[in-house]
Design a protein around this motif. Structure first.
Motif, short mmCIF file in Angstrom:
data_model
loop_
_atom_site.label_atom_id
_atom_site.label_comp_id
_atom_site.label_asym_id
_atom_site.label_seq_id
_atom_site.Cartn_x
_atom_site.Cartn_y
_atom_site.Cartn_z
N GLU A 43 46.23 41.86 29.86
CA GLU A 43 46.80 42.88 30.74
C GLU A 43 45.92 43.12 31.96
O GLU A 43 46.41 43.27 33.08
CB GLU A 43 47.01 44.17 29.96
CG GLU A 43 48.08 44.06 28.88
CD GLU A 43 48.15 45.27 27.98
OE1 GLU A 43 47.75 46.37 28.39
OE2 GLU A 43 48.63 45.11 26.84
N LEU A 44 44.60 43.14 31.75
CA LEU A 44 43.68 43.36 32.87
C LEU A 44 43.65 42.16 33.82
O LEU A 44 43.39 42.33 35.01
CB LEU A 44 42.28 43.65 32.35
CG LEU A 44 42.11 44.99 31.63
CD1 LEU A 44 40.74 45.08 30.98
CD2 LEU A 44 42.33 46.15 32.59
N SER A 45 43.93 40.98 33.30
CA SER A 45 43.90 39.79 34.15
C SER A 45 44.97 39.85 35.25
O SER A 45 44.85 39.15 36.26
CB SER A 45 44.05 38.51 33.32
OG SER A 45 45.37 38.36 32.85
N ASP A 59 41.29 29.96 37.90
CA ASP A 59 40.07 29.18 38.11
C ASP A 59 38.88 30.09 37.83
O ASP A 59 38.76 31.17 38.42
CB ASP A 59 40.04 28.68 39.55
CG ASP A 59 38.85 27.80 39.84
OD1 ASP A 59 37.73 28.13 39.40
OD2 ASP A 59 39.03 26.77 40.52
N PRO A 60 37.97 29.68 36.92
CA PRO A 60 36.81 30.52 36.60
C PRO A 60 35.99 30.94 37.81
O PRO A 60 35.46 32.05 37.85
CB PRO A 60 35.99 29.65 35.65
CG PRO A 60 36.98 28.76 35.01
CD PRO A 60 38.01 28.48 36.08
N VAL A 61 35.91 30.09 38.83
CA VAL A 61 35.16 30.45 40.04
C VAL A 61 35.85 31.60 40.75
O VAL A 61 35.19 32.58 41.15
CB VAL A 61 35.01 29.22 40.98
CG1 VAL A 61 34.37 29.63 42.30
CG2 VAL A 61 34.20 28.13 40.30
N ASP A 62 37.17 31.52 40.88
CA ASP A 62 37.92 32.61 41.51
C ASP A 62 37.79 33.90 40.71
O ASP A 62 37.67 34.99 41.27
CB ASP A 62 39.41 32.25 41.64
CG ASP A 62 39.67 31.16 42.66
OD1 ASP A 62 38.82 30.96 43.55
OD2 ASP A 62 40.72 30.51 42.56
N VAL A 63 37.84 33.77 39.39
CA VAL A 63 37.74 34.94 38.52
C VAL A 63 36.39 35.63 38.71
O VAL A 63 36.32 36.84 38.93
CB VAL A 63 37.95 34.56 37.03
CG1 VAL A 63 37.60 35.71 36.11
CG2 VAL A 63 39.38 34.10 36.80
N LYS A 64 35.31 34.87 38.63
CA LYS A 64 33.96 35.44 38.74
C LYS A 64 33.70 36.11 40.08
O LYS A 64 32.95 37.07 40.17
CB LYS A 64 32.90 34.36 38.53
CG LYS A 64 32.75 33.91 37.10
CD LYS A 64 31.60 32.93 37.02
CE LYS A 64 31.81 31.93 35.94
NZ LYS A 64 30.72 30.95 35.84
N GLU A 65 34.34 35.60 41.14
CA GLU A 65 34.13 36.15 42.47
C GLU A 65 35.05 37.32 42.78
O GLU A 65 34.85 38.02 43.77
CB GLU A 65 34.34 35.05 43.52
CG GLU A 65 33.28 33.98 43.48
CD GLU A 65 33.55 32.85 44.46
OE1 GLU A 65 34.62 32.85 45.12
OE2 GLU A 65 32.69 31.96 44.56
N HIS A 66 36.03 37.56 41.95
CA HIS A 66 37.03 38.59 42.22
C HIS A 66 36.42 39.99 42.06
O HIS A 66 35.72 40.27 41.09
CB HIS A 66 38.22 38.43 41.27
CG HIS A 66 39.47 39.06 41.79
ND1 HIS A 66 39.67 40.42 41.80
CD2 HIS A 66 40.57 38.51 42.35
CE1 HIS A 66 40.85 40.69 42.32
NE2 HIS A 66 41.42 39.54 42.66
N ALA A 126 37.88 42.83 41.39
CA ALA A 126 38.39 43.55 40.22
C ALA A 126 37.70 43.08 38.95
O ALA A 126 37.39 43.88 38.06
CB ALA A 126 39.90 43.37 40.10
N TYR A 127 37.43 41.78 38.84
CA TYR A 127 36.73 41.24 37.66
C TYR A 127 35.34 41.86 37.56
O TYR A 127 34.92 42.30 36.49
CB TYR A 127 36.64 39.71 37.74
CG TYR A 127 35.85 39.10 36.60
CD1 TYR A 127 36.43 38.92 35.35
CD2 TYR A 127 34.52 38.74 36.78
CE1 TYR A 127 35.70 38.38 34.30
CE2 TYR A 127 33.79 38.19 35.74
CZ TYR A 127 34.38 38.01 34.50
OH TYR A 127 33.66 37.48 33.46
#
Length: 149
Positions: free
Chosen positions: A17-19, A35-42, A44-45
């Motif tokens: 849900e948070l994703s 993409d893990p790179v996009d996730v780590k840089e986001h 909100a993440y």
């Protein structure tokens, strides 16, 4: 408040849900970052991760999600906080960190079937198919009525 309620109630799908807050632009449209790179840089993440680490620190020191909370949380809240953090590590492609947290979950509550499912998924993503099968089988043995597993 949304995250806190999910942790206290033990909502296994909270990470999913948070994703939905992790949107990136792709081909002129907004899509959920995979993409893990996009996730780590986001942004909100990073914010979610900071909140969850804060909750975990407070739970470990005084059994409360926030130090100023009036009431202590049940032990299951810590389990679901580890579980959420493991899910966040999965989104970031940090499989060994997620697996280590899930091992803590299993030590804490060895009957939590959802933990075995997520651990197997992380093991598979990390390339350890044989152990992933063993883990999902162990989870399935806990609840033979659950046909999903």
């Amino acid at each position: 408040i949304f995250i806190r309620k999910g942790l206290v109630k033990g909502v296994p799908s909270l990470c999913l849900e948070l994703s939905t807050f992790l949107l990136v632009e792709k081909d002129g449209k907004y899509v959920i970052a995979t993409d893990p790179v996009d996730v780590k840089e986001h942004v909100a993440y990073k914010l979610i991760l900071e909140l969850v680490h804060g909750y975990l620190s407070s739970l470990e020191s005084n059994n409360k999600l926030l130090p100023e909370d009036e009431f202590e949380e049940p032990p299951s809240t810590q389990l679901w906080t580890w579980y959420l953090l493991a899910g966040l590590h999965e989104l970031a492609g940090e499989y060994s960190e997620g697996i280590a947290l899930l091992d803590k979950c299993i030590d804490h509550t060895p009957t939590a079937v959802d933990v075995y499912e997520l651990k197997a998924r992380l093991l598979k993503s990390a390339g350890d198919i044989k152990t992933a099968v063993e883990v999902i089988d162990a989870g399935r043995d806990l609840d033979r009525q659950d046909r999903y597993i």
